[in-house]
Design an enzyme around this catalytic site. Structure first.
Site, PDB file in Angstrom:
ATOM      1  N   CYS A 194      28.951  62.105  46.085  1.00  0.00           N
ATOM      2  CA  CYS A 194      28.711  61.406  47.350  1.00  0.00           C
ATOM      3  C   CYS A 194      28.361  59.939  47.087  1.00  0.00           C
ATOM      4  O   CYS A 194      27.372  59.643  46.409  1.00  0.00           O
ATOM      5  CB  CYS A 194      27.593  62.100  48.128  1.00  0.00           C
ATOM      6  SG  CYS A 194      27.087  61.195  49.612  1.00  0.00           S
ATOM      7  N   CYS A 216      24.824  59.036  48.260  1.00  0.00           N
ATOM      8  CA  CYS A 216      23.800  59.542  47.336  1.00  0.00           C
ATOM      9  C   CYS A 216      23.699  58.625  46.123  1.00  0.00           C
ATOM     10  O   CYS A 216      22.590  58.332  45.643  1.00  0.00           O
ATOM     11  CB  CYS A 216      24.115  60.973  46.902  1.00  0.00           C
ATOM     12  SG  CYS A 216      23.823  62.233  48.168  1.00  0.00           S
ATOM     13  N   ASP A 242      26.637  47.232  55.660  1.00  0.00           N
ATOM     14  CA  ASP A 242      27.959  47.844  55.601  1.00  0.00           C
ATOM     15  C   ASP A 242      28.931  46.879  54.916  1.00  0.00           C
ATOM     16  O   ASP A 242      28.903  45.679  55.187  1.00  0.00           O
ATOM     17  CB  ASP A 242      28.440  48.171  57.019  1.00  0.00           C
ATOM     18  CG  ASP A 242      29.643  49.079  57.036  1.00  0.00           C
ATOM     19  OD1 ASP A 242      30.724  48.651  56.571  1.00  0.00           O
ATOM     20  OD2 ASP A 242      29.519  50.214  57.516  1.00  0.00           O
ATOM     21  N   GLY A 266      35.691  59.915  63.123  1.00  0.00           N
ATOM     22  CA  GLY A 266      35.704  58.708  62.304  1.00  0.00           C
ATOM     23  C   GLY A 266      34.719  58.699  61.164  1.00  0.00           C
ATOM     24  O   GLY A 266      34.514  57.663  60.535  1.00  0.00           O
ATOM     25  N   THR A 287      33.810  58.782  57.654  1.00  0.00           N
ATOM     26  CA  THR A 287      34.576  58.633  56.417  1.00  0.00           C
ATOM     27  C   THR A 287      33.754  58.972  55.179  1.00  0.00           C
ATOM     28  O   THR A 287      34.323  59.258  54.131  1.00  0.00           O
ATOM     29  CB  THR A 287      35.145  57.210  56.281  1.00  0.00           C
ATOM     30  OG1 THR A 287      34.078  56.268  56.345  1.00  0.00           O
ATOM     31  CG2 THR A 287      36.151  56.926  57.400  1.00  0.00           C
ATOM     32  N   HIS A 303      27.992  62.055  54.506  1.00  0.00           N
ATOM     33  CA  HIS A 303      26.542  62.007  54.295  1.00  0.00           C
ATOM     34  C   HIS A 303      26.020  61.388  55.583  1.00  0.00           C
ATOM     35  O   HIS A 303      26.456  60.297  55.961  1.00  0.00           O
ATOM     36  CB  HIS A 303      26.210  61.129  53.083  1.00  0.00           C
ATOM     37  CG  HIS A 303      24.759  61.058  52.746  1.00  0.00           C
ATOM     38  ND1 HIS A 303      24.283  61.425  51.505  1.00  0.00           N
ATOM     39  CD2 HIS A 303      23.678  60.661  53.449  1.00  0.00           C
ATOM     40  CE1 HIS A 303      22.970  61.246  51.468  1.00  0.00           C
ATOM     41  NE2 HIS A 303      22.581  60.769  52.654  1.00  0.00           N
ATOM     42  N   HIS A 333      24.650  59.318  58.379  1.00  0.00           N
ATOM     43  CA  HIS A 333      24.243  57.918  58.381  1.00  0.00           C
ATOM     44  C   HIS A 333      24.262  57.372  59.806  1.00  0.00           C
ATOM     45  O   HIS A 333      25.099  57.748  60.616  1.00  0.00           O
ATOM     46  CB  HIS A 333      25.110  57.062  57.455  1.00  0.00           C
ATOM     47  CG  HIS A 333      26.570  57.131  57.687  1.00  0.00           C
ATOM     48  ND1 HIS A 333      27.342  58.216  57.320  1.00  0.00           N
ATOM     49  CD2 HIS A 333      27.434  56.234  58.226  1.00  0.00           C
ATOM     50  CE1 HIS A 333      28.604  57.981  57.634  1.00  0.00           C
ATOM     51  NE2 HIS A 333      28.693  56.782  58.197  1.00  0.00           N
ATOM     52  N   HIS A 370      24.702  54.041  61.975  1.00  0.00           N
ATOM     53  CA  HIS A 370      25.142  52.649  62.028  1.00  0.00           C
ATOM     54  C   HIS A 370      24.183  51.905  62.962  1.00  0.00           C
ATOM     55  O   HIS A 370      23.961  52.349  64.092  1.00  0.00           O
ATOM     56  CB  HIS A 370      26.554  52.548  62.620  1.00  0.00           C
ATOM     57  CG  HIS A 370      27.620  53.169  61.787  1.00  0.00           C
ATOM     58  ND1 HIS A 370      28.413  52.442  60.937  1.00  0.00           N
ATOM     59  CD2 HIS A 370      28.036  54.455  61.691  1.00  0.00           C
ATOM     60  CE1 HIS A 370      29.280  53.249  60.357  1.00  0.00           C
ATOM     61  NE2 HIS A 370      29.068  54.480  60.801  1.00  0.00           N
TER      62      HIS A 370
END
Length: 116
Positions: free
Chosen positions: A4, A7, A30, A93, A95, A98, A100, A102
């Site tokens: 990952c 990770c 990002d 969407g 990708t 894991h 997360h 935004h």
């Protein structure tokens, strides 16, 4: 999870521009920003998506939301506005599998659902 990317970022194995880190969370800019401010906030615990949460993760996710709020305010988004986005699974969407959040802001955001 050994393969990952998030990770590995949390473990410091892959460089990132971190804006926050503690024992439970990591937040970083990002690499493909969709807004002037685009930060990804992740728990260090590997959870594939919101759809994989267990009841035992409720406290962790509550802390994640409060940390996201603090990061948004620290980035100057508290007055103008901020968007928090969780994409879950491929069709939505996601990708990197894991969980997360935004954190997006810094300009008037469109109604587009293209955040990845």
């Amino acid at each position: 999870m050994s393969d990952c990317i998030f990770c590995k970022i949390a473990a410091g194995e892959i460089p990132s521009t971190k804006v926050y880190e503690d024992a439970e969370f990591c937040a970083f800019k990002d690499l493909n920003p969709q807004a002037p401010v685009h930060i990804l906030l992740i728990p260090k615990k590997h959870i594939s998506s919101l759809l994989e949460l267990q009841e035992a993760d409720a406290t962790l996710m509550g802390k994640l939301l409060f940390r996201g709020q603090k990061i948004a305010k620290e980035q100057g988004l508290g007055e103008s506005g901020v968007r928090f986005v969780f994409n879950c699974k491929d069709d939505a969407g996601q990708t990197v599998h894991h969980i997360h959040c935004h954190i997006l802001g810094g300009a008037r955001l469109s109604d587009s659902f293209g955040v990845r």
